[in-house]
Design a protein around this motif. Sequence first.
Motif, mmCIF file in Angstrom:
data_model
loop_
_atom_site.group_PDB
_atom_site.id
_atom_site.type_symbol
_atom_site.label_atom_id
_atom_site.label_comp_id
_atom_site.label_asym_id
_atom_site.label_seq_id
_atom_site.Cartn_x
_atom_site.Cartn_y
_atom_site.Cartn_z
ATOM 1 N N GLU A 253 -15.892 17.227 38.529
ATOM 2 C CA GLU A 253 -14.855 18.644 38.375
ATOM 3 C C GLU A 253 -13.686 18.546 38.155
ATOM 4 O O GLU A 253 -12.896 17.934 39.007
ATOM 5 N N ASN A 254 -13.181 19.012 37.153
ATOM 6 C CA ASN A 254 -11.659 19.003 36.599
ATOM 7 C C ASN A 254 -11.316 20.488 36.197
ATOM 8 O O ASN A 254 -11.848 21.125 35.263
ATOM 9 N N GLU A 255 -10.315 20.945 36.922
ATOM 10 C CA GLU A 255 -10.085 22.382 36.981
ATOM 11 C C GLU A 255 -9.189 22.552 35.373
ATOM 12 O O GLU A 255 -9.211 23.602 34.730
ATOM 13 N N ASP A 256 -8.858 21.381 34.779
ATOM 14 C CA ASP A 256 -8.102 21.548 33.415
ATOM 15 C C ASP A 256 -9.002 21.461 32.270
ATOM 16 O O ASP A 256 -8.742 21.598 31.156
ATOM 17 N N LYS A 260 -15.744 22.972 33.433
ATOM 18 C CA LYS A 260 -15.155 22.407 34.380
ATOM 19 C C LYS A 260 -15.753 20.993 34.989
ATOM 20 O O LYS A 260 -15.109 20.141 35.250
ATOM 21 N N LYS A 386 -18.980 31.155 40.605
ATOM 22 C CA LYS A 386 -17.620 30.939 39.518
ATOM 23 C C LYS A 386 -18.384 30.841 38.069
ATOM 24 O O LYS A 386 -17.673 31.799 37.346
#
Length: 586
Positions: A253-256, A260, A386
């Motif tokens: 998981e990568n918020e950018d 995600k 989310k």
Amino acid sequence: MNEILFFGENKYPKLIKNESNSIKKPIQFKFENENENEKQIKQISSGYFGTIFLFKNGKAIKYLNENDSKQNPEKIQIENIQKVTVGADNEAILTKEGNVFANGIYINPNNTNKFINISSLIKDKNDRIIQDIVSGDNSIYLLTSNQNAYGIGSNNYGQLGFDSETFYEREKPILMMKNVSKIFSGNTSYSVFLLNSNQELFGCGNNYSGQLGLGESKRKETKIHKLTKIQNIPKGKIIDIQSGKTHSIMLIENEDQNPKRKLYSCGNRYYNGLGKYQNTYEFTEIKSSLFENDNILEISVGFTHNLILTSNLKLIGFGDNEYGQLGTGDTKDQLITIQIELPKLRFNENISNYHISCGAYRSFLYYSFSSFSNLEEDLIKLFERKEFCNISFKTENGEIIEAHKLILKYRLNQNENQIEKLKEIISNKSIKESNQIFEMIYSNRIINPKLYYEIKEIINLNEKIEETMKRIYLNENENENDFIIERKEKQYKFPKLILIMRSELYRGMFLSVTNDTSNKVTDYSELSNESFQIFEYWIYSNQIKDEIQITKEIIDELETGIDYFQLNQTNPNLFDLLIKKFNNQN
């Protein structure tokens, strides 16, 4: 209501008696004991032979190899179970108290079916409270409350992190690493990954196919006896890693990023388990149009096949399909991702709980529908998920709104084609115009007439929700955003927004909350406690509690309430049920 879908190998154990040994399409699985079908499942774990079903009440049952002399299924005589894991010839049970009970040929060779407390065998008495367990093929890994990782069982590939030439197996847990935050393996895997508190990843065990992700230079080292740091890990938070026979799958998981969460694999594509056309000895991304715009919720890896569940609740698979474990209706292997067709069993967003699990050659998908018994839990989960709040936009006043896909789906007539049309419309718009479009959809304010003309043909113009959505979603009346439910001497506060969407999407009912003070009942608070309990229970269950005593005052009050809340007729109708029950009681 619970649903379990099952497909793949139907022997060792035979889970569905009247079906063939290979079930090639997902079908419903039912327990022979009807009481078990009513219980909510927390987890399913399946290995080579055994399968354990863990229920939310902390009890579990297991299905054994059909050649086993014991009763099948068998109730596990351990209470307060938190988690279960099943490997090839081992099973492990983690209790809520932090004890781990396990069995198996490498755990208790004198009595392989007897559960023993392996956490009590840890040498350091201060390290015997366990917070997580993971199974490998014939190994079990323990993560203690002190963040220390232990291993027990087979070490034939070095998967316990020490020289396998000296120690082939361990019947007592051995300390593998300190300061560990997570342990990853697979129920049919001879490899293990440990993530430390600094988010550094280490691995050991079988590397014959490069499944540890150590790179080309380490590929010839088929057995990695010592924990080795894995370089070149993709940027982001590691959510899960699971290994099969010749491959490993990693979820990051990568918020950018958008989405995600992304999927990576390494190893050998001999069994088509990589999701790509070439071997790779470092973790590289699996790209697929099936989830390129969709977040991945959960992954599960079998011996040679893989399952993926996405936020749009699509089930995707790839890999070996010898026993129909991909659920495609045939036994053709799938080198790259394919969507699995599911029975039409109300499989949509009203699912409150979901879980996928791959055994060696079998697959499970479990999901449950919202019920009154876990109302507060369901609502909180729904509101906090989310993937239902992934559209942010600024209003004309500069306020940032986190928009829910549930509402968007309703406003677009619950139609995926309309959602695609909306995406097409906003794809060529500026950020400001896109935000204006979303604000108009969520509030029905005609902020930009030209843009409104473009979207008005695809949105639902049901007048009953316009004022409600504007007032609740844009916080025009902050004090009335929530409603209170009192249960078990405790108050629960929930957004009215969810009750509105839940009653519309899930129960075929419509609930309109307005400021119309001409009605006798102007808010939930004006219903008596008894009437409110009846009304709230019916909204979520379409039933009236058997023990409720109906009075004429309650009928009168709820008749007014029903008129006020603009409830469409449903079957059964609340007012009809009230009258019937009232007559029966008198």
